[in-house]
Scaffold this motif. Structure first.
Motif, PDB file in Angstrom:
ATOM      1  N   ALA A  50      78.812 -29.841  20.068  1.00 48.67           N
ATOM      2  CA  ALA A  50      77.945 -30.035  18.693  1.00 48.67           C
ATOM      3  C   ALA A  50      76.790 -31.671  19.433  1.00 48.67           C
ATOM      4  N   SER A  51      77.765 -32.176  20.330  1.00 47.74           N
ATOM      5  CA  SER A  51      77.194 -33.408  20.784  1.00 47.74           C
ATOM      6  C   SER A  51      75.547 -32.508  21.314  1.00 47.74           C
ATOM      7  N   ALA A  52      75.729 -31.380  22.216  1.00 46.81           N
ATOM      8  CA  ALA A  52      74.427 -30.842  22.396  1.00 46.81           C
ATOM      9  C   ALA A  52      73.639 -30.643  21.283  1.00 46.81           C
ATOM     10  N   GLY A  53      74.010 -30.294  20.048  1.00 46.55           N
ATOM     11  CA  GLY A  53      72.769 -30.595  18.932  1.00 46.55           C
ATOM     12  C   GLY A  53      71.963 -31.802  18.850  1.00 46.55           C
ATOM     13  N   ARG A  67      72.547 -18.544  15.130  1.00 45.28           N
ATOM     14  CA  ARG A  67      73.342 -18.146  16.363  1.00 45.28           C
ATOM     15  C   ARG A  67      74.783 -19.230  16.165  1.00 45.28           C
ATOM     16  N   TYR A  68      75.199 -19.961  14.926  1.00 42.77           N
ATOM     17  CA  TYR A  68      76.315 -20.058  14.709  1.00 42.77           C
ATOM     18  C   TYR A  68      77.238 -18.655  14.566  1.00 42.77           C
ATOM     19  N   VAL A  74      79.890 -20.982  20.362  1.00 36.98           N
ATOM     20  CA  VAL A  74      80.558 -21.989  20.497  1.00 36.98           C
ATOM     21  C   VAL A  74      79.398 -23.504  19.354  1.00 36.98           C
ATOM     22  N   ALA A  75      79.125 -23.685  18.629  1.00 39.48           N
ATOM     23  CA  ALA A  75      78.323 -24.649  18.098  1.00 39.48           C
ATOM     24  C   ALA A  75      77.016 -24.142  18.210  1.00 39.48           C
ATOM     25  N   SER A  76      76.846 -22.445  18.289  1.00 44.00           N
ATOM     26  CA  SER A  76      75.741 -21.911  18.884  1.00 44.00           C
ATOM     27  C   SER A  76      75.052 -21.677  19.894  1.00 44.00           C
ATOM     28  N   GLU A  89      68.949 -21.222  21.470  1.00 47.34           N
ATOM     29  CA  GLU A  89      67.249 -21.216  20.593  1.00 47.34           C
ATOM     30  C   GLU A  89      67.515 -22.395  19.936  1.00 47.34           C
ATOM     31  N   VAL A  90      66.398 -22.702  19.751  1.00 47.24           N
ATOM     32  CA  VAL A  90      65.645 -24.583  18.463  1.00 47.24           C
ATOM     33  C   VAL A  90      64.332 -23.412  18.369  1.00 47.24           C
ATOM     34  N   TYR A  91      64.517 -24.732  17.309  1.00 44.12           N
ATOM     35  CA  TYR A  91      62.598 -24.492  16.516  1.00 44.12           C
ATOM     36  C   TYR A  91      62.224 -26.437  16.637  1.00 44.12           C
TER      37      TYR A  91
END
Length: 97
Positions: A50-53, A67-68, A74-76, A89-91
């Protein structure tokens, strides 16, 4: 507040969370392989999904919400190497400054 683009209308960028060294390092790359962000978290001893996001949002990147839904994610984040390497992946939330 500015509108956030829908994930299907933006470029998804690969992310790696690497904890194989002494610290955890996140790297975001463009689809051309160019490094857009690299940040080290010296106080992390374990991966914090979660902190990573949240750390990526602080830098202007949003984890891909689709991705969730991936089985075993785990949390994407998808584990690549047991407890030490995760991908996702992110945007970009806003254009680069």
């Amino acid at each position: 507040m500015a509108d956030t683009p829908a994930p299907e209308t933006v470029e998804m960028l690969p992310v790696t969370w690497d904890g194989r060294g002494e610290h955890w390092t996140v790297t975001v790359c463009g689809n051309d392989g160019r490094q857009l962000l690299q940040q080290t978290y010296e106080h992390w001893t374990d991966f914090r999904p979660a902190s990573a996001g949240h750390r990526l949002i602080e830098h202007g990147y949003m984890p891909n919400p689709e991705r969730y839904l991936i089985k075993d994610a785990v949390a994407s984040w998808t584990e690549v190497e047991e407890d030490r390497l995760y991908t996702g992946e992110v945007y970009r939330l806003a254009p680069p400054a």
